[in-house]
Design a protein around this motif. Structure first.
Motif, short mmCIF file in Angstrom:
data_model
loop_
_atom_site.label_atom_id
_atom_site.label_comp_id
_atom_site.label_asym_id
_atom_site.label_seq_id
_atom_site.Cartn_x
_atom_site.Cartn_y
_atom_site.Cartn_z
N GLY A 71 7.89 -27.43 -10.68
CA GLY A 71 8.66 -26.20 -10.78
C GLY A 71 8.52 -25.30 -9.57
N MET A 72 8.06 -25.83 -8.46
CA MET A 72 7.86 -25.03 -7.26
C MET A 72 9.17 -24.89 -6.48
N ALA A 73 9.33 -23.75 -5.81
CA ALA A 73 10.53 -23.47 -5.03
C ALA A 73 10.27 -23.50 -3.53
N GLN A 74 8.99 -23.38 -3.14
CA GLN A 74 8.66 -23.37 -1.71
C GLN A 74 7.36 -24.14 -1.50
N ILE A 75 7.35 -24.92 -0.42
CA ILE A 75 6.14 -25.61 -0.01
C ILE A 75 5.76 -25.07 1.35
N ARG A 76 4.49 -24.78 1.55
CA ARG A 76 4.06 -24.23 2.82
C ARG A 76 2.76 -24.90 3.26
N LEU A 77 2.41 -24.71 4.50
CA LEU A 77 1.21 -25.34 5.05
C LEU A 77 0.78 -24.62 6.30
N ASP A 78 -0.45 -24.92 6.71
CA ASP A 78 -0.93 -24.46 8.01
C ASP A 78 -1.47 -25.66 8.76
N THR A 79 -1.53 -25.54 10.08
CA THR A 79 -2.08 -26.61 10.91
C THR A 79 -2.61 -25.99 12.20
N GLY A 105 12.24 -30.77 8.29
CA GLY A 105 12.85 -29.54 7.81
C GLY A 105 11.93 -28.37 7.56
N TYR A 106 10.66 -28.47 7.94
CA TYR A 106 9.75 -27.33 7.82
C TYR A 106 10.00 -26.41 9.01
N ARG A 107 10.00 -25.12 8.75
CA ARG A 107 10.20 -24.17 9.83
C ARG A 107 8.92 -23.36 10.02
N GLU A 108 8.65 -23.04 11.28
CA GLU A 108 7.47 -22.24 11.55
C GLU A 108 7.73 -20.82 11.06
N VAL A 109 6.74 -20.24 10.37
CA VAL A 109 6.85 -18.92 9.76
C VAL A 109 5.65 -18.06 10.18
N PRO A 110 5.75 -16.75 9.97
CA PRO A 110 4.59 -15.90 10.25
C PRO A 110 3.39 -16.32 9.40
N ALA A 111 2.22 -16.01 9.91
CA ALA A 111 0.98 -16.36 9.21
C ALA A 111 0.99 -15.79 7.80
N PHE A 112 0.60 -16.62 6.82
CA PHE A 112 0.50 -16.14 5.44
C PHE A 112 -0.95 -16.07 4.98
N HIS A 113 -1.88 -16.31 5.88
CA HIS A 113 -3.31 -16.11 5.65
C HIS A 113 -4.02 -16.12 7.00
N ARG A 114 -5.30 -15.87 6.99
CA ARG A 114 -6.08 -15.85 8.24
C ARG A 114 -7.31 -16.74 8.11
N ARG A 115 -7.14 -17.97 7.65
CA ARG A 115 -8.25 -18.91 7.53
C ARG A 115 -8.62 -19.49 8.89
N GLN A 116 -9.89 -19.84 8.98
CA GLN A 116 -10.36 -20.51 10.19
C GLN A 116 -9.58 -21.82 10.37
N TYR A 117 -9.31 -22.18 11.58
CA TYR A 117 -8.62 -23.41 11.98
C TYR A 117 -7.10 -23.37 11.82
N ALA A 118 -6.55 -22.35 11.20
CA ALA A 118 -5.09 -22.25 11.06
C ALA A 118 -4.52 -21.53 12.27
N GLU A 119 -3.57 -22.19 12.95
CA GLU A 119 -2.95 -21.60 14.13
C GLU A 119 -1.43 -21.62 14.07
N HIS A 120 -0.89 -22.43 13.17
CA HIS A 120 0.57 -22.52 12.97
C HIS A 120 0.82 -22.61 11.47
N TRP A 121 1.86 -21.93 11.02
CA TRP A 121 2.20 -21.90 9.60
C TRP A 121 3.65 -22.36 9.44
N PHE A 122 3.89 -23.20 8.45
CA PHE A 122 5.22 -23.76 8.20
C PHE A 122 5.57 -23.56 6.74
N ALA A 123 6.87 -23.55 6.46
CA ALA A 123 7.35 -23.47 5.08
C ALA A 123 8.66 -24.20 4.97
N LYS A 124 8.97 -24.62 3.73
CA LYS A 124 10.24 -25.28 3.44
C LYS A 124 10.66 -24.90 2.03
N GLU A 125 11.90 -24.49 1.91
CA GLU A 125 12.44 -24.20 0.58
C GLU A 125 12.77 -25.52 -0.10
#
Length: 160
Positions: free
Chosen positions: A116-124, A139-159
């Motif tokens: 039932g999810m509408a969005q999938i996101r990730l960091d790398t 089809g994942y697009r780079e988006v603004p940071a949605f957290h500030r965890r160590q090792y995360a430098e790029h954030w992506f999301a896909k509807e």
């Protein structure tokens, strides 16, 4: 040979070996040297993998033929908003270039929709160039940071 992807417990023998290989590679690339056994154990200890089980998530194992060759995890971030996080996407080196990354992403997206999810996101990270290319290709697009965890430098999301 074709890829098949199916849910599997994160602590099954095949999944455990894949998780170990994943940590070995990402730690080695991060430190620009082979990761030590202690660093791998630290990565596996209390890594939250137990959350990759229903209802909080799912762990997927990709097989190329009969070989456990790749994995991906889903973690429900906000069930009400329909947001799930993609994590631990990994294909063993000897199986790269055979379509495993795409098969894992497709299966993860299908499972996220089934939850039932509408969005999938990730960091790398920046050094994981191949991963960033794979996400963009699918089809994942780079988006603004949605957290500030160590090792995360790029954030992506896909509807979905």
């Amino acid at each position: 040979m074709m890829w098949t992807v199916a849910p599997e417990r994160f602590d099954s023998p095949g999944a455990t070996l894949l998780r170990r290989d994943y940590y070995t590679e990402v730690a080695s690339r991060y430190w620009d040297r082979p990761a030590t056994a202690e660093e791998i154990e630290d990565g596996l200890t209390d890594d939250g993998a137990e959350l990759l089980t229903p209802p909080t998530g799912q762990f997927l194992v990709g097989r190329h033929g009969k070989s456990a060759a790749g994995c991906a995890g889903l973690l429900v971030v906000d069930a009400d908003a329909g947001v799930v996080e993609l994590t631990r996407v990994f294909v063993r080196r000897e199986f790269r270039g055979t379509g495993g990354g795409g098969a894992l992403l497709t299966a993860a997206e299908e499972r996220a929709r089934a939850l039932g999810m509408a969005q999938i996101r990730l960091d790398t990270r920046s050094d994981l160039v191949e991963a960033r290319g794979l996400y963009a290709k699918h089809g994942y697009r780079e988006v603004p940071a949605f957290h500030r965890r160590q090792y995360a430098e790029h954030w992506f999301a896909k509807e979905l």
